[in-house]
Design a protein around this motif. Structure first.
Motif, PDB file in Angstrom:
ATOM      1  N   VAL A 159     -12.157  24.851  76.043  1.00 48.76           N
ATOM      2  CA  VAL A 159     -12.501  25.873  77.042  1.00 48.76           C
ATOM      3  C   VAL A 159     -13.810  26.563  76.659  1.00 48.76           C
ATOM      4  CG1 VAL A 159     -11.815  28.085  78.052  1.00 48.76           C
ATOM      5  CG2 VAL A 159     -10.126  26.267  77.785  1.00 48.76           C
ATOM      6  N   ASN A 160     -13.945  26.958  75.402  1.00 47.01           N
ATOM      7  CA  ASN A 160     -15.164  27.639  74.963  1.00 47.01           C
ATOM      8  C   ASN A 160     -16.393  26.755  75.125  1.00 47.01           C
ATOM      9  OD1 ASN A 160     -13.645  29.853  74.330  1.00 47.01           O
ATOM     10  ND2 ASN A 160     -13.677  29.547  72.121  1.00 47.01           N
ATOM     11  N   LYS A 161     -16.230  25.466  74.837  1.00 41.99           N
ATOM     12  CA  LYS A 161     -17.327  24.520  75.006  1.00 41.99           C
ATOM     13  C   LYS A 161     -17.762  24.462  76.472  1.00 41.99           C
ATOM     14  CE  LYS A 161     -18.412  19.578  74.471  1.00 41.99           C
ATOM     15  NZ  LYS A 161     -17.861  18.250  74.070  1.00 41.99           N
ATOM     16  N   ALA A 162     -16.784  24.447  77.373  1.00 40.85           N
ATOM     17  CA  ALA A 162     -17.085  24.404  78.809  1.00 40.85           C
ATOM     18  C   ALA A 162     -17.770  25.684  79.269  1.00 40.85           C
ATOM     19  CB  ALA A 162     -15.796  24.179  79.601  1.00 40.85           C
ATOM     20  N   LEU A 163     -17.283  26.832  78.781  1.00 39.75           N
ATOM     21  CA  LEU A 163     -17.835  28.118  79.198  1.00 39.75           C
ATOM     22  C   LEU A 163     -19.285  28.316  78.768  1.00 39.75           C
ATOM     23  CD1 LEU A 163     -14.804  30.458  78.410  1.00 39.75           C
ATOM     24  CD2 LEU A 163     -15.553  29.673  80.661  1.00 39.75           C
ATOM     25  N   MET A 164     -19.694  27.626  77.718  1.00 40.35           N
ATOM     26  CA  MET A 164     -21.059  27.778  77.210  1.00 40.35           C
ATOM     27  C   MET A 164     -22.058  26.832  77.867  1.00 40.35           C
ATOM     28  SD  MET A 164     -20.575  28.582  73.132  1.00 40.35           S
ATOM     29  CE  MET A 164     -19.425  27.256  72.759  1.00 40.35           C
ATOM     30  N   LEU A 165     -21.576  25.949  78.733  1.00 40.76           N
ATOM     31  CA  LEU A 165     -22.474  25.040  79.435  1.00 40.76           C
ATOM     32  C   LEU A 165     -23.326  25.816  80.438  1.00 40.76           C
ATOM     33  CD1 LEU A 165     -20.034  22.067  80.140  1.00 40.76           C
ATOM     34  CD2 LEU A 165     -21.940  22.096  78.505  1.00 40.76           C
ATOM     35  N   PRO A 166     -24.623  25.554  80.504  1.00 42.35           N
ATOM     36  CA  PRO A 166     -25.524  26.279  81.416  1.00 42.35           C
ATOM     37  C   PRO A 166     -25.073  26.249  82.867  1.00 42.35           C
ATOM     38  CG  PRO A 166     -26.801  25.002  79.857  1.00 42.35           C
ATOM     39  CD  PRO A 166     -25.370  24.589  79.662  1.00 42.35           C
ATOM     40  N   GLU A 167     -24.585  25.093  83.341  1.00 42.15           N
ATOM     41  CA  GLU A 167     -24.174  24.985  84.736  1.00 42.15           C
ATOM     42  C   GLU A 167     -22.941  25.822  85.039  1.00 42.15           C
ATOM     43  OE1 GLU A 167     -22.670  21.077  82.747  1.00 42.15           O
ATOM     44  OE2 GLU A 167     -24.321  22.498  82.540  1.00 42.15           O
ATOM     45  N   VAL A 168     -22.041  25.952  84.049  1.00 44.47           N
ATOM     46  CA  VAL A 168     -20.849  26.777  84.226  1.00 44.47           C
ATOM     47  C   VAL A 168     -21.232  28.256  84.220  1.00 44.47           C
ATOM     48  CG1 VAL A 168     -18.646  27.468  83.201  1.00 44.47           C
ATOM     49  CG2 VAL A 168     -19.277  25.053  83.278  1.00 44.47           C
ATOM     50  N   LYS A 169     -22.089  28.644  83.300  1.00 46.34           N
ATOM     51  CA  LYS A 169     -22.561  30.027  83.245  1.00 46.34           C
ATOM     52  C   LYS A 169     -23.253  30.423  84.550  1.00 46.34           C
ATOM     53  CE  LYS A 169     -23.365  30.724  78.260  1.00 46.34           C
ATOM     54  NZ  LYS A 169     -22.828  32.103  78.201  1.00 46.34           N
ATOM     55  N   LYS A 170     -24.078  29.516  85.077  1.00 46.72           N
ATOM     56  CA  LYS A 170     -24.812  29.796  86.318  1.00 46.72           C
ATOM     57  C   LYS A 170     -23.857  29.965  87.490  1.00 46.72           C
ATOM     58  CE  LYS A 170     -28.397  27.958  89.384  1.00 46.72           C
ATOM     59  NZ  LYS A 170     -29.310  26.821  89.669  1.00 46.72           N
ATOM     60  N   ARG A 171     -22.890  29.051  87.587  1.00 47.24           N
ATOM     61  CA  ARG A 171     -21.922  29.134  88.682  1.00 47.24           C
ATOM     62  C   ARG A 171     -21.113  30.421  88.591  1.00 47.24           C
ATOM     63  NH1 ARG A 171     -16.782  25.203  89.549  1.00 47.24           N
ATOM     64  NH2 ARG A 171     -16.055  26.064  91.528  1.00 47.24           N
ATOM     65  N   SER A 172     -20.747  30.804  87.368  1.00 47.28           N
ATOM     66  CA  SER A 172     -20.001  32.041  87.162  1.00 47.28           C
ATOM     67  C   SER A 172     -20.831  33.245  87.588  1.00 47.28           C
ATOM     68  CB  SER A 172     -19.607  32.165  85.685  1.00 47.28           C
ATOM     69  OG  SER A 172     -18.975  33.405  85.437  1.00 47.28           O
ATOM     70  N   GLU A 173     -22.082  33.272  87.159  1.00 52.39           N
ATOM     71  CA  GLU A 173     -22.964  34.397  87.484  1.00 52.39           C
ATOM     72  C   GLU A 173     -23.188  34.511  88.980  1.00 52.39           C
ATOM     73  OE1 GLU A 173     -27.555  34.811  86.786  1.00 52.39           O
ATOM     74  OE2 GLU A 173     -26.553  35.460  84.945  1.00 52.39           O
ATOM     75  N   GLU A 174     -23.344  33.376  89.641  1.00 57.86           N
ATOM     76  CA  GLU A 174     -23.570  33.387  91.088  1.00 57.86           C
ATOM     77  C   GLU A 174     -22.364  33.931  91.839  1.00 57.86           C
ATOM     78  OE1 GLU A 174     -26.651  29.565  91.436  1.00 57.86           O
ATOM     79  OE2 GLU A 174     -24.493  29.302  91.839  1.00 57.86           O
ATOM     80  N   SER A 175     -21.203  33.838  91.230  1.00 57.81           N
ATOM     81  CA  SER A 175     -19.982  34.341  91.872  1.00 57.81           C
ATOM     82  C   SER A 175     -19.746  35.819  91.594  1.00 57.81           C
ATOM     83  CB  SER A 175     -18.768  33.554  91.372  1.00 57.81           C
ATOM     84  OG  SER A 175     -18.424  33.957  90.063  1.00 57.81           O
ATOM     85  N   GLY A 176     -20.552  36.388  90.674  1.00 55.33           N
ATOM     86  CA  GLY A 176     -20.356  37.792  90.325  1.00 55.33           C
ATOM     87  C   GLY A 176     -19.486  38.002  89.102  1.00 55.33           C
ATOM     88  N   THR A 177     -19.222  36.928  88.364  1.00 53.82           N
ATOM     89  CA  THR A 177     -18.456  37.049  87.117  1.00 53.82           C
ATOM     90  C   THR A 177     -19.338  36.607  85.949  1.00 53.82           C
ATOM     91  OG1 THR A 177     -17.582  34.774  87.156  1.00 53.82           O
ATOM     92  CG2 THR A 177     -16.330  36.455  88.356  1.00 53.82           C
ATOM     93  N   THR A 178     -18.866  36.847  84.737  1.00 57.65           N
ATOM     94  CA  THR A 178     -19.567  36.370  83.549  1.00 57.65           C
ATOM     95  C   THR A 178     -18.566  35.647  82.658  1.00 57.65           C
ATOM     96  OG1 THR A 178     -19.170  38.476  82.396  1.00 57.65           O
ATOM     97  CG2 THR A 178     -21.269  38.232  83.563  1.00 57.65           C
ATOM     98  N   THR A 179     -19.006  34.580  82.024  1.00 59.93           N
ATOM     99  CA  THR A 179     -18.129  33.866  81.102  1.00 59.93           C
ATOM    100  C   THR A 179     -18.105  34.588  79.770  1.00 59.93           C
ATOM    101  OG1 THR A 179     -19.946  32.442  80.348  1.00 59.93           O
ATOM    102  CG2 THR A 179     -18.606  31.643  82.185  1.00 59.93           C
ATOM    103  N   GLU A 180     -16.995  34.478  79.070  1.00 62.17           N
ATOM    104  CA  GLU A 180     -16.866  35.139  77.765  1.00 62.17           C
ATOM    105  C   GLU A 180     -16.028  34.277  76.828  1.00 62.17           C
ATOM    106  OE1 GLU A 180     -15.579  39.456  75.853  1.00 62.17           O
ATOM    107  OE2 GLU A 180     -16.095  39.271  77.959  1.00 62.17           O
ATOM    108  N   VAL A 181     -16.498  34.138  75.607  1.00 62.28           N
ATOM    109  CA  VAL A 181     -15.838  33.302  74.613  1.00 62.28           C
ATOM    110  C   VAL A 181     -15.092  34.163  73.597  1.00 62.28           C
ATOM    111  CG1 VAL A 181     -16.249  31.719  72.686  1.00 62.28           C
ATOM    112  CG2 VAL A 181     -17.440  31.370  74.866  1.00 62.28           C
ATOM    113  N   MET A 182     -13.840  33.792  73.320  1.00 58.39           N
ATOM    114  CA  MET A 182     -13.033  34.460  72.299  1.00 58.39           C
ATOM    115  C   MET A 182     -12.191  33.420  71.565  1.00 58.39           C
ATOM    116  SD  MET A 182     -11.393  37.968  73.863  1.00 58.39           S
ATOM    117  CE  MET A 182     -12.391  39.322  74.482  1.00 58.39           C
ATOM    118  N   THR A 183     -11.822  33.728  70.342  1.00 58.57           N
ATOM    119  CA  THR A 183     -10.843  32.923  69.627  1.00 58.57           C
ATOM    120  C   THR A 183      -9.457  33.355  70.105  1.00 58.57           C
ATOM    121  OG1 THR A 183     -10.578  34.506  67.825  1.00 58.57           O
ATOM    122  CG2 THR A 183     -12.339  32.857  67.593  1.00 58.57           C
ATOM    123  N   PRO A 184      -8.421  32.560  69.849  1.00 58.85           N
ATOM    124  CA  PRO A 184      -7.066  32.988  70.217  1.00 58.85           C
ATOM    125  C   PRO A 184      -6.689  34.334  69.582  1.00 58.85           C
ATOM    126  CG  PRO A 184      -7.065  30.651  69.769  1.00 58.85           C
ATOM    127  CD  PRO A 184      -8.427  31.157  69.367  1.00 58.85           C
TER     128      PRO A 184
END
Length: 325
Positions: free
Chosen positions: A274-299
């Motif tokens: 999940v963290n690997k996916a969240l750090m992808l530029p295309e995922v970050k961009k899609r998230s930002e365009e929706s009005g959200t931000t991705t965030e990475v955490m350990t369990p």
């Protein structure tokens, strides 16, 4: 005699290997994974779940299927995952309003946020945006308040369910401004958006992902965002501070949880993917365009965060005097 003994030992070893519970088990995952979304399609929880499914499928080598289980203000979906086999194949994409709000709202929610779930990964965070249907005679938050005071009880506001963060937001708005609004609960953000577009409800305070495209298309009006700074996806929309209400701040988050008892190595595999996916530029961009931000955490970090949020929202709900059951 030695040959016979050796043969028996080999046969016994083979029998143990076949009968052992671990025998025949390959590396996780071996089949499709299900993301349970405890709300209807179209909302930010649903958006968050689908944000990373394609990337996770490629990374894990198995399909990731989204299953919407709306109802009972998220309790049905949460119960489904809480009671699922703890093998990493049935996971909960949790919405903060349900995950740390419902335990304070329901005496018998049917699940416990700490005892019944293992934290896996944070996914997205989002402020709220105050939106109204088209045709109402105001375009700013202050104008809304002025109109509502002059017309007590005339305006209604929708939520994705009793006790949801949208419900709490509406109550907070009334408490902080002295206006009187009528609450209309729905089963998820998706149906609210449909009725808002149709002019059947007046006001909705929700995360941007489910409404930003409609705002940009001029099909509904955005009055303010409940964040410290303007959103890149809605640069022309004021913050609540700019609108004269700096105290009206709300934040939602969306995270992944597994049933209690899920093996630590499975949790770690999911967290890393999940963290690997969240750090992808295309995922970050899609998230930002929706009005959200991705965030990475350990369990572990998500576990600590969940407990803090559980305490915080308990205080907010008590102050807002919202009770269910």
């Amino acid at each position: 005699m030695k040959r016979i003994t050796l043969s028996l030992l080999v046969a016994a070893s083979a029998l143990i290997a076949v009968s052992s519970p671990a025998a025949g088990q390959g590396k996780y995952p071996e089949r499709p994974i299900t993301f349970v979304v405890p709300s209807a399609p179209g909302g930010t929880t649903d958006f968050t779940a689908r944000l990373v499914t394609e990337q996770l499928a490629a990374s894990l080598g198995q399909p990731v299927v989204v299953e919407n289980k709306a109802g009972a203000a998220g309790n049905i979906g949460n119960q489904t995952v809480a009671r699922a086999k703890p093998d990493g194949y049935t996971l909960l994409v949790a919405y903060s309003g349900y995950q740390v709000g419902n335990p304070h709202l329901y005496k018998k929610a049917g699940w416990d946020p700490i005892k019944d779930f293992v934290p896996v990964a944070m996914m997205t965070r989002a402020p709220q945006v105050v939106v109204t249907r088209m045709g109402l005679p105001f375009n700013t938050l202050q104008d809304l308040i002025t109109y509502a005071k002059a017309n007590p009880g005339k305006l209604n506001y929708a939520s994705s369910g009793n006790g949801s963060i949208q419900h709490i937001a509406g109550e907070m708005l009334q408490q902080q401004t002295g206006v009187s609004l009528t609450h209309v609960p729905y089963k998820g953000a998706g149906p609210v958006v449909t009725d808002l577009l149709g002019g059947n409800v007046d006001l909705f305070i929700t995360t941007p992902a489910s409404v930003v495209s409609h705002i940009k298309a001029g099909k509904m009006k955005a009055l303010a965002v409940t964040s410290d700074s303007r959103l890149p996806s809605l640069p022309d929309v004021q913050t609540v501070a700019e609108a004269g209400m700096p105290q009206f701040k709300l934040d939602s988050w969306f995270a992944l949880y597994a049933p209690a008892g899920t093996p630590a190595d499975v949790v770690q595999t999911l967290n890393q993917a999940v963290n690997k996916a969240l750090m992808l530029p295309e995922v970050k961009k899609r998230s930002e365009e929706s009005g959200t931000t991705t965030e990475v955490m350990t369990p572990a970090q998500l576990g600590s965060f969940t407990k803090k949020e559980l305490d915080f929202w308990g205080q907010v709900i008590k102050k807002a005097n919202i009770t269910l059951d």
